[in-house]
Every structure is written in C-alpha cells, then in structure tokens.
Motif scaffolding. Structure first.
Motif, PDB file in Angstrom:
ATOM      1  N   VAL A 250       0.839  -1.202   0.000  1.00 26.10           N
ATOM      2  CA  VAL A 250       0.000   0.000   0.000  1.00 26.10           C
ATOM      3  C   VAL A 250       0.870   1.247   0.000  1.00 26.10           C
ATOM      4  O   VAL A 250       0.644   2.198  -0.765  1.00 26.10           O
ATOM      5  CB  VAL A 250      -0.947  -0.013   1.216  1.00 26.10           C
ATOM      6  N   ASN A 251       1.881   1.261   0.850  1.00 31.55           N
ATOM      7  CA  ASN A 251       2.764   2.430   0.943  1.00 31.55           C
ATOM      8  C   ASN A 251       3.471   2.687  -0.387  1.00 31.55           C
ATOM      9  O   ASN A 251       3.653   3.840  -0.802  1.00 31.55           O
ATOM     10  CB  ASN A 251       3.790   2.229   2.048  1.00 31.55           C
ATOM     11  N   ALA A 252       3.901   1.609  -1.052  1.00 27.38           N
ATOM     12  CA  ALA A 252       4.614   1.764  -2.321  1.00 27.38           C
ATOM     13  C   ALA A 252       3.717   2.426  -3.360  1.00 27.38           C
ATOM     14  O   ALA A 252       4.156   3.316  -4.108  1.00 27.38           O
ATOM     15  CB  ALA A 252       5.099   0.403  -2.817  1.00 27.38           C
TER      16      ALA A 252
ATOM     17  N   THR B  49     -13.749  15.071  14.589  1.00 29.44           N
ATOM     18  CA  THR B  49     -13.562  14.449  13.283  1.00 29.44           C
ATOM     19  C   THR B  49     -12.071  14.235  13.067  1.00 29.44           C
ATOM     20  O   THR B  49     -11.262  15.115  13.360  1.00 29.44           O
ATOM     21  CB  THR B  49     -14.128  15.352  12.173  1.00 29.44           C
ATOM     22  N   VAL B  50     -11.713  13.059  12.562  1.00 23.51           N
ATOM     23  CA  VAL B  50     -10.298  12.753  12.341  1.00 23.51           C
ATOM     24  C   VAL B  50     -10.063  12.506  10.859  1.00 23.51           C
ATOM     25  O   VAL B  50     -10.854  11.842  10.197  1.00 23.51           O
ATOM     26  CB  VAL B  50      -9.843  11.539  13.182  1.00 23.51           C
ATOM     27  N   ALA B  51      -8.987  13.082  10.344  1.00 25.92           N
ATOM     28  CA  ALA B  51      -8.576  12.859   8.961  1.00 25.92           C
ATOM     29  C   ALA B  51      -7.163  12.289   8.971  1.00 25.92           C
ATOM     30  O   ALA B  51      -6.264  12.856   9.601  1.00 25.92           O
ATOM     31  CB  ALA B  51      -8.613  14.162   8.170  1.00 25.92           C
ATOM     32  N   GLN B  52      -6.984  11.169   8.312  1.00 25.92           N
ATOM     33  CA  GLN B  52      -5.661  10.563   8.173  1.00 25.92           C
ATOM     34  C   GLN B  52      -5.081  11.031   6.838  1.00 25.92           C
ATOM     35  O   GLN B  52      -5.749  10.943   5.805  1.00 25.92           O
ATOM     36  CB  GLN B  52      -5.778   9.042   8.217  1.00 25.92           C
ATOM     37  N   VAL B  53      -3.853  11.540   6.860  1.00 21.50           N
ATOM     38  CA  VAL B  53      -3.318  12.208   5.673  1.00 21.50           C
ATOM     39  C   VAL B  53      -1.958  11.631   5.290  1.00 21.50           C
ATOM     40  O   VAL B  53      -1.215  11.101   6.126  1.00 21.50           O
ATOM     41  CB  VAL B  53      -3.213  13.731   5.890  1.00 21.50           C
ATOM     42  N   ILE B  54      -1.655  11.765   3.999  1.00 19.93           N
ATOM     43  CA  ILE B  54      -0.374  11.365   3.435  1.00 19.93           C
ATOM     44  C   ILE B  54       0.087  12.498   2.530  1.00 19.93           C
ATOM     45  O   ILE B  54      -0.712  13.064   1.768  1.00 19.93           O
ATOM     46  CB  ILE B  54      -0.491  10.061   2.614  1.00 19.93           C
ATOM     47  N   GLY B  55       1.379  12.814   2.600  1.00 16.88           N
ATOM     48  CA  GLY B  55       1.932  13.837   1.719  1.00 16.88           C
ATOM     49  C   GLY B  55       1.501  15.231   2.114  1.00 16.88           C
ATOM     50  O   GLY B  55       1.312  15.541   3.299  1.00 16.88           O
ATOM     51  N   ASP B  56       1.320  16.087   1.096  1.00 21.92           N
ATOM     52  CA  ASP B  56       1.037  17.512   1.336  1.00 21.92           C
ATOM     53  C   ASP B  56      -0.457  17.798   1.228  1.00 21.92           C
ATOM     54  O   ASP B  56      -0.870  18.718   0.508  1.00 21.92           O
ATOM     55  CB  ASP B  56       1.808  18.365   0.326  1.00 21.92           C
TER      56      ASP B  56
ATOM     57  N   LYS C 261       7.747   9.520  10.769  1.00 24.88           N
ATOM     58  CA  LYS C 261       7.607   8.088  10.536  1.00 24.88           C
ATOM     59  C   LYS C 261       7.148   7.378  11.801  1.00 24.88           C
ATOM     60  O   LYS C 261       7.070   7.967  12.881  1.00 24.88           O
ATOM     61  CB  LYS C 261       8.942   7.506  10.058  1.00 24.88           C
ATOM     62  N   ALA C 262       6.905   6.079  11.660  1.00 22.92           N
ATOM     63  CA  ALA C 262       6.441   5.280  12.797  1.00 22.92           C
ATOM     64  C   ALA C 262       7.448   5.276  13.937  1.00 22.92           C
ATOM     65  O   ALA C 262       7.075   5.197  15.115  1.00 22.92           O
ATOM     66  CB  ALA C 262       6.150   3.860  12.332  1.00 22.92           C
ATOM     67  N   SER C 263       8.732   5.360  13.606  1.00 22.67           N
ATOM     68  CA  SER C 263       9.771   5.291  14.641  1.00 22.67           C
ATOM     69  C   SER C 263      10.038   6.635  15.300  1.00 22.67           C
ATOM     70  O   SER C 263      10.781   6.712  16.285  1.00 22.67           O
ATOM     71  CB  SER C 263      11.069   4.762  14.013  1.00 22.67           C
ATOM     72  N   ALA C 264       9.452   7.725  14.765  1.00 20.64           N
ATOM     73  CA  ALA C 264       9.696   9.064  15.314  1.00 20.64           C
ATOM     74  C   ALA C 264       8.671   9.402  16.381  1.00 20.64           C
ATOM     75  O   ALA C 264       7.773   8.604  16.708  1.00 20.64           O
ATOM     76  CB  ALA C 264       9.657  10.076  14.179  1.00 20.64           C
TER      77      ALA C 264
ATOM     78  N   VAL D  98      -0.588   9.003   8.250  1.00 24.01           N
ATOM     79  CA  VAL D  98      -0.875   7.580   8.079  1.00 24.01           C
ATOM     80  C   VAL D  98       0.308   6.716   8.512  1.00 24.01           C
ATOM     81  O   VAL D  98       0.112   5.623   9.066  1.00 24.01           O
ATOM     82  CB  VAL D  98      -1.268   7.297   6.616  1.00 24.01           C
ATOM     83  N   ASP D  99       1.522   7.191   8.314  1.00 20.50           N
ATOM     84  CA  ASP D  99       2.704   6.388   8.657  1.00 20.50           C
ATOM     85  C   ASP D  99       2.770   6.028  10.140  1.00 20.50           C
ATOM     86  O   ASP D  99       3.450   5.069  10.515  1.00 20.50           O
ATOM     87  CB  ASP D  99       3.989   7.140   8.268  1.00 20.50           C
TER      88      ASP D  99
END
Length: 830
Positions: A486-488, A540-547, A567-570, A633-634
């Motif tokens: 999915v991430n790719a 309300t929650v929005a999950q976002v990727i990128g800009d 990222k997930a590790s941050a 999302v990450d």
C-alpha cells in the motif's frame, strides 16, 4: 342525466363564445394545478407512499445512542459487531433482524473495472425485507457465517454491466480482484439501503462475514454498522425498543474494560421515519409554496367568473323574467366553472408530467426515494379532485352573484353602463387583496431564502477550493495485501502527481470536506478537566499522506505541517484545528500539548501537537464547523496502541487531492493517467474539481431558493394580473362617471390619480395583511434560513415596496384609458 348533458353542451357553447376568457382561465388553472400536482407527486413518492417492501409498516431500524456522545444528526451512533450478534440472538420481538454496513468494491471481470457502491449484509436483512429475487436466490446464514464469497446483483447492474443475461447466475465476478459467485438478481424496484439521491444507489450485496479485525476487542467500540428488522405481528416499535434495551444492558455488562464506562440506549424507529425525516421540512415548505400559487390562481379565476357574471346580468335577468329556474341557473354557472377547472386540471396534469421528466434530475441529492417519484393513479386522482374542488369553489361566488340579480332594475337599466353593485365590487376587491397578501408572503419567503443563499456563499470555507482536483480511490486487498505494498503505491502516486506540469502540491486523505461523510472519534486531551455532566470528547479525524493540507489550501496558524520525517519510529505527532485547540486549551498555544485516541480507560500513547490549522467547513457552508484533528498515516499503527490489529491496512483508500496552476478540469485526465500508469485496472470515482464538490453541498439550499423564488414570481405575476383586471373592469364600468367628472371640470391628471389611488389602496391593504402572514409563517421558514432572521426588516420592506409598486404599475394602463375618455362621446353613447 339528459338535463345534465344538455347543460354541459350549453356550458361548452357559452365558453366557446369567449375564447380569450376561456383560454386565460384554463391556462391560469393549468399552471396552478400542474405545479401543485408536480410537487404533490414528490411528496407522495417520498413521504406518503409506503416503502417498496411487503408490509413495510413492520420494518424498523435498531441503533444505539451513546450517552454523552454528540454524533450529530438524530443522535444515533449505529451499532457494533457485538451488538449485531447480541441483538440478533437475544431479542424476542423481531420476526427477522439483520445488520449491514456500507461498502465499496472494485468490480471487474466483465467490462471495464469500476468502483461500485455496495452493502455487506447478514442474511437476516433479506429475511426482514422479504423481497423475492427476480433471478436466483439470496445468501443464507450459513454462507454468512462461513465467509462464502457470493454476491447478489441489483437489477440496474445486471442490465447495464451484464446486458440482462439470465446466464449470469453461477458465474463469477471479481470484487477487489477476488472471485465472487453470482447467486441472484434483485427486482427492478428493490433498493436497500435507502440512500438519498440518485448517485449512490447500491449496486450489489455481499455477506457481512466478520473478518478477524472486526472481531478484535478494539472493534467493540466501532459503531459503523446499522440494523434493520421486521417486527412480529402485533408488536409496536416501543415494545421492540424495550426488548432491545434489555439486551443492550447485557451488552454493556460485557463491555471490554476500555469502554466499560460507556452507557448505551437502544432506539427502535420505523424505517419509513428514518428514511424521510430529513426531507420532511423541505417538502412541507414546497407544498405550502405551491398551494399559495394555486390559491392565487383560484382567486383570479373567481374574479374572472364574477366579472363574467356581472357582464351577463342582463341575459340572466331576461332568463329569470321568462321563468328560468334559479337552481338551473346555479347549476349552469357551476358547470361552466367545472368545465374550466377540469380542462385546466387535464392540461396541468400534462404539464406536471413534463415538469417531472425534465426536473427529476435537478432534485437535490438530499432527497431519498427519488427513483420512486412518478405520476401514478393516486397523483392523477389528486389532480382531478383538486380540479373539481377548485371549480366548485371558484364557481360559487359568481353563481350566487347571478342569483342575486335584480330583474326589474337590470332590465329597466337596459344597456346603461355604470358602476357594478357595491357587493360585487367589494367581493372582487377582497379577492385581489387576498391575492396580494398571499403573494407577498411567498415573495418574502423568497427574499429571505435568497439572502440566506447569499450569506452561505460568502462563508469562509477555511480552505481554497480553486485550482484543486480530487478523486476517490480504493486499493483491492488481493493486489495490495500488505502495508508495504500500500505504501509503495501511495508514494509512487504522489511522486508522479508532483511531477505533472503545473502541479504545485499533492496529498491523500481519508476524509475530504464537502463529501458529507461523518467520522467521529473519541480522544483524551491532556490537562483538560471536563465540567460536570459533559459528554465524551469527540472530533472528526482525517488521516493524511503527503502535502494534503497545503494542497487543500488550509492555512497553518501555528507550528508546522507534517513532514517525511514523521515516521512510525519518530515522535508521534498530531495537528489540530483552531476550534479544538480553543475548546481544550483556551487562550493557550496548543503546540507541544498532547492528546491520545480513545477513552481514558484505553491504553493508547500520547500524541504531541505540532501544528494548528484553521477551521474548515466539513459539509455544506451553512453547517457549523467541527473540532478536528489530523494524523499522519505512517504513524497510525503506533497511534492506536493496543487498539491496533496486526492485519490492519492504513492508507489503502480515500481521496486524492491535487493543486495546480492550471484550471482543475484540465488536470482530471492527467490525474487518471498517473493512476493508470501504476495500476491500469484501478478505477477512480468522484473525479471532480473541489469547487464542484462544494457546489454539490450547496445544491439543497440552491434548489429551495430557486423553486420558491419561481413560485413567488409566479404568485406576484398572478396577483398583478388580478389587480389589473379589477381596476380595468372598474374603469370600464365607470365610463359614465368619468365622463361626467371630466365634463364638470376634472383634469385628466386627476382622473389618473383617482384610478392609481384605488389600485394603491387595494395593494396597501394586501401588503399589510401579507406582512402579518409573513410573520405568522416564520416558524415554518426558520429551519430553512441561514444567517438571516425571518423578520429581516430589509427583506420585508423591499418585498412590500415591490408588490406595492407593481400593483400601482398594473393600475396604470386602466388609469391611462380612463384619462383618455372622450366625455361627449361617452355621454352620447349612454
């Protein structure tokens, strides 16, 4: 019977002698009856007609209300997976009960791949609805429990995608690229769930077989499912609600620790009520508006008939003198009125059919059951009944006026013109005053709605929809079974979008403004002490990727946007809108504050607020803003802590947002090409500009405004024609009086002023009564207004002034005619 037929022939002959009068009366009534019939067909199809299921009055919905949770709408939160199992197993008042959930699938294997609206159902839903498939069968409890991949098609999908081929049964189609066996096709008129509008009709149904993720402990707090059931004979909804509440208390006793403090109340309501509750205020208002137009048309017809009766006084007097029966004269006058009204009704019925055929596609998407709106025998019967009642009511006044004719006086007067009887004049004036008053009520409503629409259009949306192109997508799990896959896809899509000529920024999100979605999530705000009796913290929650946020043009007020480093590790981060920040940390800088997902009992990690953005309108501009927060999302798996499931896939569907320097319409094909270059089979839906999406949310208010304004203009036009006819007839019957006045020295300007003042008096009285009616009508109109008081002085003043000015203008031709009277010729003629 023979006498009635003879009178009917005579009525046709009499009306044939006055083709202008007949045509005017028929067309005027055709407009009023046609408009009323068209609106009634909508009311009948949406509100009055039983749902298209056997014994539909026994169908009910079952949902939970969560104490302290403001979820919007009617307050019903839906049900959870444990709810579906418990209510189905333990309630005793339902003959059949089932759960369902809205879904979307990529349909392929027959023609071009397409994203289709679907529903996941337990077998109990089909049992409750009790509709027999047109072909094949529906799925069983056993197929639901054992996760059998079977599908039932809608009639429309069978016809369009499978060309109505009966051999489609026992063939396989691909849903999200997984094979499903076609086992049935539903009838043409079957629709469930009963979605509003015409764009989101369900195209297929699959078993609601619960996945491992849906059976985890965390899923017990997911109220995204619905239930529908059929009551046992003799059982009322209140009895079923008591039965369901008993089960709800058992459900609460078995709540997992993380939601143990929640309290739910079971709600059982008729499915019909659930389906039409939001449409009812609009339809009541429209029916009121069109009834007003019909009333004015009736008043005009009554006035015309009265004038006709006065002009025929000598003929009536002669017939009475020769021994005519008064009952026969009454019957004759009523028959003339009925011939006119029934003719107008038949023409109006044809106009209504044309209006529905053209206007059905213009109805707002907020209306349910649009496909069921049509002219049927009930609507046709209503139109004809309306025509008969109209004819009787409009014929009564001239009929009794004819019976009150003074035989001796009329015959002695011969052809002499003069003022008509005072009683007749007062009746005509009363009708015109009523028309003006009613028209002003409608014109005021139109003005208020126009002001409301103007106010809505000027609302700050909180984002910039210009130059933004959007589309919805969903990744099929078979092709994208893991989070890396999915991430790719998402990363490659964003890279290609950013490289498009004219592209400025691109992002993905699970929640897009102006899509009318509802997505509430509980959270805990660090350091916030809720007041006593406060409800749950919901946003309300929005999950976002990128800009995503820059692409939407949402202003950053404090802090920063998300970056690739989140990222997930941050450090786990979150962004909030201004309304949420001011509620939980008033007059403070929210940057660095913390919140976490879920209730206080849930073990979830703290998220640090790194940015504050402006409030945005999530649905239509006339709705209040909501508290909202954004998650990258990450980091979602870590954000949900113990609530997360290893099999969860994040970012595998949602909305693409692309901001460019080019007109957004020009970027639609480029966006499609970018997706196809990665996955040629992946279909996109709702490809549109953001301005188009916003415009769709404004459609219900625009529809209300346009339709009621049209009715208001028609009402004012009819009222103006009414006052013109009364003043013109008054002048025609007072020719001798005007001639004498001028012979005695009156100036032509004085004659004009006299006529204009008489018209203005009628208009002024009508305006006063109309303003009182507008005030009385405020309760009905208030729910349709936005940012405007129903007593807005500017609207009331302008509407009254416009009607008064139009009424005086309508009197002007008659005044000019009176002023141009030749006294010598008029007196010589007498």
């Amino acid at each position: 019977m023979q006498k009635l037929l003879s009178d009917l022939k005579f009525a046709f002959r009499q009306l044939g002698k006055s083709p202008g009068f007949t045509a005017t009366a028929v067309l005027m009534l055709a407009f009023g009856i046609g408009a009323t019939t068209a609106i009634f067909s909508i009311v009948e199809g949406v509100l009055l007609r039983p749902l298209p299921f056997p014994s539909s009055s026994q169908l009910v919905v079952l949902a939970d209300r969560i104490q302290g949770a403001d979820v919007g709408g009617n307050g019903e939160a839906g049900v959870t997976v444990p709810d579906i199992r418990a209510y189905t197993r333990d309630t005793r008042t339902f003959r059949a009960l089932g759960g369902y959930q809205y879904a979307g699938y990529e349909l392929s294997g027959n023609g071009e791949p397409a994203q289709v609206s679907a529903a996941r159902l337990t077998a109990g839903v089909f049992s409750a609805l009790a509709v027999v498939p047109q072909l094949g069968r529906v799925f069983t409890d056993d197929e639901t429990e054992h996760s059998q991949q079977v599908v039932v098609l809608s009639y429309a999908t069978w016809k369009t995608r499978f060309h109505g081929d009966r051999a489609v049964l026992n063939t396989k189609v691909l849903l999200d690229r997984k094979p499903y066996l076609v086992i049935g096709v539903m009838p043409r008129n079957f629709e469930f769930p009963l979605n509003a509008g015409q764009l989101n009709r369900t195209e297929l149904w699959v078993p609601l077989s619960f996945t491992p993720q849906e059976l985890t402990t965390g899923a017990a707090a997911n109220w995204s499912y619905q239930m529908v059931g059929r009551l046992k004979p003799g059982t009322s909804p209140s009895q079923a609600q008591s039965d369901a509440q008993r089960v709800a208390e058992d459900i609460m006793r078995n709540f997992p620790a993380m939601i143990a403090t929640l309290s739910i109340r079971a709600v059982v309501r008729p499915l019909q009520e659930e389906t039409v509750e939001q449409a009812r205020p609009l339809l009541k208002t429209l029916f009121f508006a069109v009834a007003v137009v019909l009333l004015i048309a009736c008043a005009n017809l009554a006035g015309l008939m009265l004038v006709r009766a006065i002009r025929n006084q000598r003929e009536i007097a002669l017939r009475l003198a020769l021994g005519a029966n008064t009952v026969a004269l009454l019957r004759q006058t009523l028959l003339e009125s009925l011939v006119l009204s029934v003719s107008g009704g038949l023409v109006g019925l044809a106009l209504a059919a044309v209006a529905l055929r053209i206007g059905k596609n213009l109805l707002p998407e907020s209306l349910p059951r649009i496909s069921e709106i049509a002219l049927n025998w009930k609507v046709a019967g209503f139109a004809l009944l309306l025509a008969v009642v109209t004819g009787l009511l409009c014929g009564l006044a001239p009929a009794f006026a004819a019976l009150r004719t003074n035989v001796n006086g009329t015959l002695k007067e011969g052809g002499r013109s003069g003022s008509a009887g005072g009683g007749h004049a007062r009746l005509r004036s009363t009708l015109v005053v009523a028309e003006i008053a009613i028209a002003l009520v409608l014109l005021t409503a139109s003005g208020l709605l126009l002001r409301s629409f103007e106010k809505m259009r000027s609302v700050d949306l909180g984002f910039r929809p210009q130059h933004v192109t959007t589309a919805a997508y969903s990744l099929p799990q078979k092709q994208y079974p893991t989070q890396p896959a999915v991430n790719a896809f998402n990363n490659e899509l964003l890279r290609r979008l950013r490289e498009l000529p004219g592209a400025r920024s691109a992002g993905l999100t699970t929640f897009l403004p102006a899509t009318n979605n509802n997505n509430n999530q509980t959270f805990v705000a660090e350091g916030y002490l809720p007041p006593k009796g406060a409800g749950m913290n919901l946003a309300t929650v929005a999950q976002v990727i990128g800009d995503y946020l820059p692409a939407m043009g949402i202003p950053l007020l404090r802090g920063r946007f998300f970056t690739d480093a989140d990222k997930a590790s941050a450090q786990l981060v979150v962004m909030v809108n201004r309304k949420l920040a001011q509620h939980y940390w008033p007059n403070q800088d929210p940057i660095g504050k913390r919140l976490r997902i879920g209730t206080p009992e849930m073990k979830t990690p703290w998220l640090v607020i790194v940015g504050e953005v402006a409030d945005i309108k999530l649905s239509s501009p006339d709705q209040p803003t909501k508290e909202e927060y954004y998650l990258p999302v990450d980091q979602l798996e870590e954000d949900f802590g113990t609530l997360a499931s290893p099999g969860d896939l994040n970012g595998n569907g949602g909305y693409i947002v692309l901001r460019s320097t080019f007109p957004p319409e020009q970027m639609e094909n480029a966006l499609r090409a970018a997706v196809r270059s990665i996955d040629p089979q992946l279909p996109l839906t709702q490809v549109q500009t953001m301005e188009q999406a916003v415009s769709q949310t404004e459609a219900p208010r625009r529809f209300n405004t346009v339709l009621i304004t049209s009715f208001a203009l028609a009402a004012v036009l009819l009222a103006v024609l009414g006052i013109y006819s009364v003043i013109a007839f008054s002048v025609a019957s007072r020719v001798q009086e005007m001639a004498i006045r001028m012979a005695l020295g009156s100036q032509r300007s004085g004659i004009m002023r006299l006529i204009l003042i008489s018209g203005a008096k009628l208009a002024a009285i009508g305006c006063v009564l109309g303003l009182l009616g507008a005030v009385a009508d405020s309760a009905l109109l208030r729910s349709l207004l936005f940012g405007v008081s129903p007593f807005d002085p500017a609207v009331l003043t302008l509407a009254a002034a416009a009607v008064l000015l139009l009424a005086v203008s309508a009197s002007a031709p008659a005044a000019l005619r009176a002023a141009s009277t030749d006294p010598m010729q008029a007196l010589r003629g007498e």
